[in-house]
Structure formats: C-alpha cells, structure tokens
Design an enzyme around this catalytic site. Sequence first.
Site, PDB file in Angstrom:
ATOM      1  N   GLY A  16       0.831  -1.200   0.000  1.00 20.38           N
ATOM      2  CA  GLY A  16       0.000   0.000   0.000  1.00 20.38           C
ATOM      3  C   GLY A  16       0.857   1.237   0.000  1.00 20.38           C
ATOM      4  O   GLY A  16       0.593   2.206  -0.709  1.00 20.38           O
ATOM      5  N   ALA A  17       1.936   1.197   0.805  1.00 28.05           N
ATOM      6  CA  ALA A  17       2.866   2.327   0.893  1.00 28.05           C
ATOM      7  C   ALA A  17       4.116   1.846   1.605  1.00 28.05           C
ATOM      8  O   ALA A  17       4.143   0.763   2.193  1.00 28.05           O
ATOM      9  CB  ALA A  17       2.230   3.500   1.637  1.00 28.05           C
ATOM     10  N   MET A  18       5.160   2.669   1.569  1.00 28.33           N
ATOM     11  CA  MET A  18       6.428   2.336   2.215  1.00 28.33           C
ATOM     12  C   MET A  18       7.015   3.585   2.846  1.00 28.33           C
ATOM     13  O   MET A  18       7.163   4.612   2.199  1.00 28.33           O
ATOM     14  CB  MET A  18       7.407   1.735   1.188  1.00 28.33           C
ATOM     15  CG  MET A  18       8.771   1.415   1.763  1.00 28.33           C
ATOM     16  SD  MET A  18       8.680   0.209   3.103  1.00 28.33           S
ATOM     17  CE  MET A  18      10.066   0.729   4.103  1.00 28.33           C
ATOM     18  N   GLU A  19       7.402   3.441   4.133  1.00 28.78           N
ATOM     19  CA  GLU A  19       7.736   4.575   4.983  1.00 28.78           C
ATOM     20  C   GLU A  19       9.158   5.092   4.847  1.00 28.78           C
ATOM     21  O   GLU A  19       9.699   5.700   5.789  1.00 28.78           O
ATOM     22  CB  GLU A  19       7.494   4.209   6.444  1.00 28.78           C
ATOM     23  CG  GLU A  19       8.410   3.111   7.010  1.00 28.78           C
ATOM     24  CD  GLU A  19       7.858   1.700   6.906  1.00 28.78           C
ATOM     25  OE1 GLU A  19       8.334   0.814   7.639  1.00 28.78           O
ATOM     26  OE2 GLU A  19       6.938   1.485   6.083  1.00 28.78           O
ATOM     27  N   ASN A  20       9.816   4.889   3.710  1.00 27.57           N
ATOM     28  CA  ASN A  20      11.199   5.365   3.539  1.00 27.57           C
ATOM     29  C   ASN A  20      11.366   6.759   4.144  1.00 27.57           C
ATOM     30  O   ASN A  20      10.557   7.657   3.888  1.00 27.57           O
ATOM     31  CB  ASN A  20      11.557   5.442   2.050  1.00 27.57           C
ATOM     32  CG  ASN A  20      11.130   4.225   1.284  1.00 27.57           C
ATOM     33  OD1 ASN A  20      11.554   3.119   1.546  1.00 27.57           O
ATOM     34  ND2 ASN A  20      10.248   4.426   0.312  1.00 27.57           N
ATOM     35  N   HIS A  40      -0.361   6.510   8.794  1.00 26.16           N
ATOM     36  CA  HIS A  40       0.375   5.291   9.155  1.00 26.16           C
ATOM     37  C   HIS A  40       1.851   5.437   8.791  1.00 26.16           C
ATOM     38  O   HIS A  40       2.741   5.159   9.610  1.00 26.16           O
ATOM     39  CB  HIS A  40      -0.248   4.102   8.420  1.00 26.16           C
ATOM     40  CG  HIS A  40       0.406   2.782   8.694  1.00 26.16           C
ATOM     41  ND1 HIS A  40      -0.155   1.827   9.504  1.00 26.16           N
ATOM     42  CD2 HIS A  40       1.575   2.243   8.262  1.00 26.16           C
ATOM     43  CE1 HIS A  40       0.638   0.767   9.561  1.00 26.16           C
ATOM     44  NE2 HIS A  40       1.691   0.999   8.805  1.00 26.16           N
ATOM     45  N   GLU A  41       2.115   5.876   7.567  1.00 22.57           N
ATOM     46  CA  GLU A  41       3.510   5.972   7.119  1.00 22.57           C
ATOM     47  C   GLU A  41       4.273   7.051   7.891  1.00 22.57           C
ATOM     48  O   GLU A  41       5.455   6.886   8.202  1.00 22.57           O
ATOM     49  CB  GLU A  41       3.561   6.246   5.613  1.00 22.57           C
ATOM     50  CG  GLU A  41       2.851   5.214   4.749  1.00 22.57           C
ATOM     51  CD  GLU A  41       3.240   3.783   5.073  1.00 22.57           C
ATOM     52  OE1 GLU A  41       4.430   3.519   5.339  1.00 22.57           O
ATOM     53  OE2 GLU A  41       2.341   2.920   5.079  1.00 22.57           O
ATOM     54  N   HIS A  44       5.497   5.941  11.226  1.00 27.42           N
ATOM     55  CA  HIS A  44       6.727   5.143  11.121  1.00 27.42           C
ATOM     56  C   HIS A  44       7.992   5.992  11.215  1.00 27.42           C
ATOM     57  O   HIS A  44       9.066   5.462  11.507  1.00 27.42           O
ATOM     58  CB  HIS A  44       6.770   4.419   9.778  1.00 27.42           C
ATOM     59  CG  HIS A  44       6.064   3.099   9.754  1.00 27.42           C
ATOM     60  ND1 HIS A  44       6.320   2.098  10.657  1.00 27.42           N
ATOM     61  CD2 HIS A  44       5.113   2.613   8.905  1.00 27.42           C
ATOM     62  CE1 HIS A  44       5.565   1.046  10.372  1.00 27.42           C
ATOM     63  NE2 HIS A  44       4.825   1.336   9.316  1.00 27.42           N
ATOM     64  N   GLU A  46       4.805  -1.982  12.865  1.00 28.98           N
ATOM     65  CA  GLU A  46       3.502  -1.955  12.203  1.00 28.98           C
ATOM     66  C   GLU A  46       2.338  -1.814  13.177  1.00 28.98           C
ATOM     67  O   GLU A  46       1.334  -1.163  12.871  1.00 28.98           O
ATOM     68  CB  GLU A  46       3.334  -3.218  11.342  1.00 28.98           C
ATOM     69  CG  GLU A  46       4.389  -3.376  10.255  1.00 28.98           C
ATOM     70  CD  GLU A  46       4.446  -2.191   9.294  1.00 28.98           C
ATOM     71  OE1 GLU A  46       3.520  -1.350   9.307  1.00 28.98           O
ATOM     72  OE2 GLU A  46       5.427  -2.083   8.532  1.00 28.98           O
TER      73      GLU A  46
END
Length: 917
Positions: free
Chosen positions: A296-300, A332-333, A336, A355
């Site tokens: 869905g997404a990535m918290e880089n 959410h991201e 993180h 998570e």
Amino acid sequence: MNLKIIFLHCVIWGLVKSMENDTYRLPTDIVPEQYTLNIITIFDDAFKFNGHVDIETKCVATTDRIHLHSKNLTIEESDILIKDLTTNKRVKLGIIEDDYDRDFMIIHTDSPLIEGHKYVISIKFEGRLGDSLSGYYRSHYDTKNGEKKWLAVTQFEPTHARKAFPCFDEPSMKATFKISLGRKDGYTSLSNMPILETKPIVGMPGWYWDIFEKSVPMSTYLVAFMVSDFAHATSNLRGLGNNVTFNIWARKEALGQVDLANDVGPRALAFYEEFYDLDYPLPKQDMVAIPDFSAGAMENWGLITYRETALLYDKDSSTTQSRHRVASVIAHELAHQWFGNLVTMRWWTDLWLNEGFATYMAALAIDHLYPEWHSLEESVVDGAISVFYIDALKTSHPVSVQIDNPSLISEIFDTVSYEKGSFLIRMMSLFLGEKSLKEGINSYLKLHKFGNADQDDLWESLTKAAHKNEAMAQNMTVKMVMDSWTLQTGYPVVTVERNYENGTAILRQERFFRDTIRLRNATGESCWWIPVSYATEGELDVNNTRPKTWMSCPKEETTLSGLQSDEWLLLNLQLASLYKINYDEKNWQLLAETLRSEDYKTIPILNRVQIIDDASEFAWVGLLKYQVLFDILGYLKNETEYSPWMTAIENLNVLDIQTMQYPTHSLFKKYMRHLLRPQFDQFGMRISMDSERLDTISHQEMIIRKACTYGIPKCLRDAKALFAQYESSVNNENPIPKDLRRLVYCFAIKEGSEKEWNFLWNKYKASNLASEKNLMIRALGCTRNTWLLKRYLEYTIQENSGIRRQDSSTVFVSVLTNNHGYEIAKNFLYSKFNAIYDFNEGDPKIFNRYLKPLAKYMTRIEDYKQFRNFIARNKDKLSEVKQSIDQSVETVELNLQWQTKYQEEIGRILEVLTESN
C-alpha cells in the site's frame, strides 16, 4: 504447566531458533558506518543501472572475511577493493565467494582485518531494472496522448536493498548514506535527503549527477531513490511548529489529486511531534504516487512511496471510504518516521513494534485531525474482527515471532503484526492509562533514537512510567503481562459460570480455536494475564475500562461477587481487551432479551459488536446453538449503528460462503432479504450528503450493496437505471453518486451483457483516477458471462493488457467471489500457475493473495483434495509462502468440519425463519 516452565520453554525454543537464525544472519565483526552510493539509471532499451558504492566500516572483531548482501547484481572481482583507512594501505584480497542461498557475497582477505581499524569497501556493480516491484525496479504510465513514460523506483523492505547495491542488509546495521543519482536531462531524481547540488556527468553529454545531503543513521530497508518525470505540489501549510517542506509527487496529469495529501501530511506530522515530544529530524518529506507498487505504501525516511490509490484523491469522484483510506495510510507511514525509522527493531522478530504502533497511532491521528469523521470506532472494530478470525487458527503465529530464513519475513506483514499489534497497544493504553502509555513511549523513543530496540526495551520504559503514575501495582510489570500476549499464539476465551443463588461468577480461561475437533485439554498450556472490566444491568458504568480484577497466568479461577440474579453481566467493556466471553446460558438469554428490547443501547456499541462476533464464532465451534445466534441477530431490526451491523454482515458472509454451493443458499438469501429490507426501505438508493461521518456513509452503502447482493428487486432496478444514465451521459459526466459506484458498477455488470462490460472496461482504461479504476476493476469481475470472466483472468498475465501486475490478484478475487466465477478462478490458478509465477518474475509471495481467498470459498471434499494436490505439485515454488499455505489448508479443513456438522441444521433454522416471509 506453570508460568516458569512456559517461558523456559519459550527461551529454549528461542535459543534454538536463534542458532538457526545465525546461519542466515550477517556476522557482526564488521559493521558499516557510512555508504557513499552513486547510481546511474538508464532507461532506453537497456533498462539497467550502473553503480559504485564505498562502504566505510569498522572492524569490531578480528576476521579474515567480510560478509555482504548482494542479489542479482553483476560484480566483477576486479571491481572490488578494500582499503585500511587507519593505515591508509590497500588490503590484499583472497577469493570472493557467492552464497546464493543466503544472498551473501563473502570477500576473503589474505591477512586478518584488525580490530579497531576502519576500512572502506569499494565495489562497482550493474543491475537490471525489472518488473518485480522490489529492489530497484521500473514502472510506467501512459499519458492521455498515449505516450509511454518510464520511471525507476525502489522498494527495499524487508530485504531488497541487496538487489540495488551491495550492503549490510539487516535492520540493526544502521549507517549514514551519501547518495548521488545519475539521470538524463528531462528527468528528476529524489532520495531520502534534499539535493545538495546538481552537476554534469563528465563524458556523458545531457546527463547529470544529483548529489544529495548526507542522511541520518538508518537501516538499509529505509533507503529510497527514484528517477522520473513527475511533477510536484508543495504544501502551503505553515506555522505547525516545524520547518519541514512537504512535497507530493505524481504524474503531471494526476497532480490535481494531491490536495488531501497536502493537508493530511503536515498536520499528521505536527500531531506526532507533539505526541512523541520529538521533532521530525529531516528537513523535508516527499510523498510519491507510484503507478506500479506492490504494497500500500512504504515509509522510507523522507521519501514515502505509495500506490496511487493510497495517496491520490479527487473530492468529486473518490468515495468517502477512499478519503479515509488515503488519510489513514498517510498517517500510518508518517507514524513510522518515529516507530520504525528513528527507533528500529533489532531484527524482524519485532516487526510488530513498527507496524502495530503505526496502525494504532494512525487511527489516533485521524480521529484527532478529523473528529467529524467518527472513524476511530470503525478502526477498532475492523481490527478486532480480523484478529479474532485469523488468530483462532492453529497456524497463526505470535506477535513477536522468531524468523530464521529472511525469505520468510514477508509473511509476517499480516493481520497479526498490524492489527493484533495495534489492538494490544490500545489494550495497554486502557489498562495503564493514556498518560503512562504516552510517557513510556516518549522515554523509549528518546533512549533509543537513531538506534535499535526490541520489545523488552519498550516494556521497561512503560513499566517505569506505570509505576511512577501508580497505574500498575509495584509487584507487576508490563513485561509480565504483555509477554503472555506477544510471545504465544492466539488469544483466550473466558468462560463465565454464574451462581445465581449466591450472586457469584467464576471465570476460567483457555485458548480459543475455530477447530471443533481439537481436544479441549490440548489447550491447557496457554494462559494470559487478562485485565477484566465488567458492568451489570444495575450498575451501568460501561465507560470505565480500567480492570476491576486480573485473570493471572499461571491460570487460576477468578471469582466475581455481588451480582444480582435477574441482571445480566457484561465483561470486557468497550472491547478493551483481546478475549472472547462465553457466558452461561441464562446470561446469554438476559443479554439477548435486552438487545431485543428498547433498552438495547444500554449495552455499549463495542460490546454489541463483541456479543455478535462471539456468538457467531461460538456457534461455529458448537459452544452456542445457532438458534441462539439467530435470536440475537433478530435485534438488528432496531439497530441504527454501523459497527454492529457491519459485524453481523461480516459473520453472515461466512454462512453465505458455506451455503453457496448447496440448496440451503436460496433460503439464506431469502433470510438476508428479510433482514435487510427494513433498512433498505429506510435508506433507498441514496447516500446522505449532509454527513461527514464515515460510519454513517459506510452503513448506508453496505446496506444498499447487500440489498442488491441478495436480490431485493428495487435495488437491482435502481442500480441498472443509474448505470444506464451513465452509459447515455454526454461529456463523460458520471451521474452515479460516488459512494454508490462500487455497487452500481457491479450489479449493472452482473445483470447486463457484453455491451455493459465493454462500456465499463473502456471507462476503466480511460480513467485518470486510480481509486475509480480500482472500483471498476472489481466490478468487471461481477459478470455472469463465463467467457468474459475467463478472458478477464487471462488479461492478468498479458503484457499491455491494461491490468497492472499489482492489480492481478484483485481481478482474481473479483472473479472468485462471483457465484459464477469460483470454478473459473480456481481452474485458472491451477492451470496457469507457472504463467502467473513467470509473469511476476518468479516472486512466490504474490500467491499469498490467491491462496487465502480461494481457501475461504472451498466447502467440498473434492476441492480440498484438488487443493492439496496443487500445493504438493508446486511445493518448490511455494516454499516461501508456507504460512499462507498452512493457514489456507486449515481454513478449508475447518469449512469441511462445519459442513459435516451444521449444513443441515442451518437449513432447518432458515426454513422456519423464512416460512412466513
């Protein structure tokens, strides 16, 4: 088994697992301190990247070999150099080993590297920009003029940085990064940090180096970069207490869809800075909508990547649910950036710290930023129901789960890590109090910032805060309580046995299973520290969620006293803890009588949710008669709230599936029409436009959708009429209300012909809005036309068909869940397995999204046998999705158990319930 023995067993098991783990883990005698990474991205026909990395390291124990991760990279031995920075001398190298099973490149040195010395490892490499949606991969989009545009982007979590550059690819191996990206004129590059300078690449006219600022210390899985021709919009929100620049990047033609993200992002970041009492440590935050993205997404850190559906929103066309999803994923991201990025788990065992906290904090943030949405309750209920289902399987796993082979890490990005982790944090906030939870979290983050930690570190900080605030007895610790929830699989069912003569109730606990055959005494070794809150009909203190008593571990009976014999007892107020409650028969009757009365609201909404869900699960396993369940569900004619209705519908969906291939299904559909008709008559074919409440709109949409599902004639007529207006509209206007489009599209396609299918397919291909395309892609699987369904599935393994790889499983599930598509979807998976595998570049994890949905719909013994044969036939290619296979097989076995015991009983009950309707 007493508690000491239980946890001694856990410790021994953990040590064994740890030794297995060591075979896959990097040695710690060499640790990285800084990477200087240069990568040139080449599209043209080559689709490749060329790179060079200097890794500055420290030797902490004398060794004559260096282990690095590298996968699918081309590296010549002559392109590897090591220099001793302490002596300024070059290190002579021995052999270079490739351990393909563990993704290791092992560099041997002729003489040992010296403890305390610093070394730089220099490596040139080359890689391919593939379609696997992991590592450094390519994506594309088509402009409205039909021109294909390419971009390259990273997805490194959990273990894919090694596909982009040689590195120490473990979360505890933090280092700083100095990144330079080479790109052709006309493209833009992004990375975690802002650009420091841009300069021409010598010897490559028209090419430029973008040189980025040095990063903060971070794990390799958080490194990110991309090269594209995207445009961006900068948020104009200022005065939020920080100077962070927020940019939202997307295709130029989608840039009008970023306003919501530009509002949510800066405000959520400010909320977290205040909550955590820690500033965001980077000067900028880019968020990018990627056309092809697996997650869905990535918290880089500083460069968060999203699916388009998770970042882009159009206020005129996107649904209310889409608005909430976009806001929630962004929150959410951003959560993180502290839990996961600033403080990172030492190893993937404690993924839930990332998570679970991000899920919990996102719900809080959205409720804080948009209180008019009333979204927090729905988030709690969605999470609880999903956890209660999956964690009742024997094949579930602990929240804190030992991982030996890194190839299996992806499997724990699941309901247990996200939703159960989140629910347990909420549980702690309710028994510790928000003040102690917040103080403990803040202390934990400050102690371990820019470093790594595990759950014991968190327990220590929370215990200190709880003792300081007198929120927990001095002889108790958070570890004592929470280890019982995180180190073992499952959750308890509390059995309540009341003595109505002396006003007492005895509480007992055991692990709850959906397996009706499993011997009850086999669950005796499991126990939990359970916070018990309760109220009675005469003492309605239903908002007091602090525990009045605890059920302890080792197990002991807990006794409640002072109860009135003619009043119900209600445990677990506001669904504060993760356990089910099986009352004695009289207490069930007292609760059911109140639910069916005008006083049903004296039982809180979240407890009405739990009563429905518990009764449904207890009927499934034979702890409660199905007749009692249907008596309870009868109260829904009075229910006006979304969450209890949603819970009932979710559980009735299970019975829908169980009866779907049997004559009982016609009776079930008749029962559902009777249940839904009063609500549908109240709502009609319309969604309230004067409410911002997520639950209000979700309630109306769900009732209307289910009314059409079960064949209420007016619903189907109205859906077809709305779709016909769409077909005949001019200027591409869509007259269908945006929150009704999901159901109108589906039922118009279901009731229509090839003409309607082709119309919607063409609209799908022409749409510029990802969330709208997602509604359409699901609806196209609703047709009854079998050859259209077969062709639709074939599109998922054809290049340039219009279906993106990321959406292939969505198409599969849309066909599978169609009454007319189950056999077609199943046969497609079995016959085209190798084609699906190859189309996804040999990534077996894609099958998580095929196997679990398929298993839910299997209710016949012949299907089970066929399923087992399919798995056995492809076991080598499915070795990395063992957990999904085990859970899928168990799901089918549970379905078959139910069929044997309850199919006829359900038929008899439904016959009585529907004979007068």
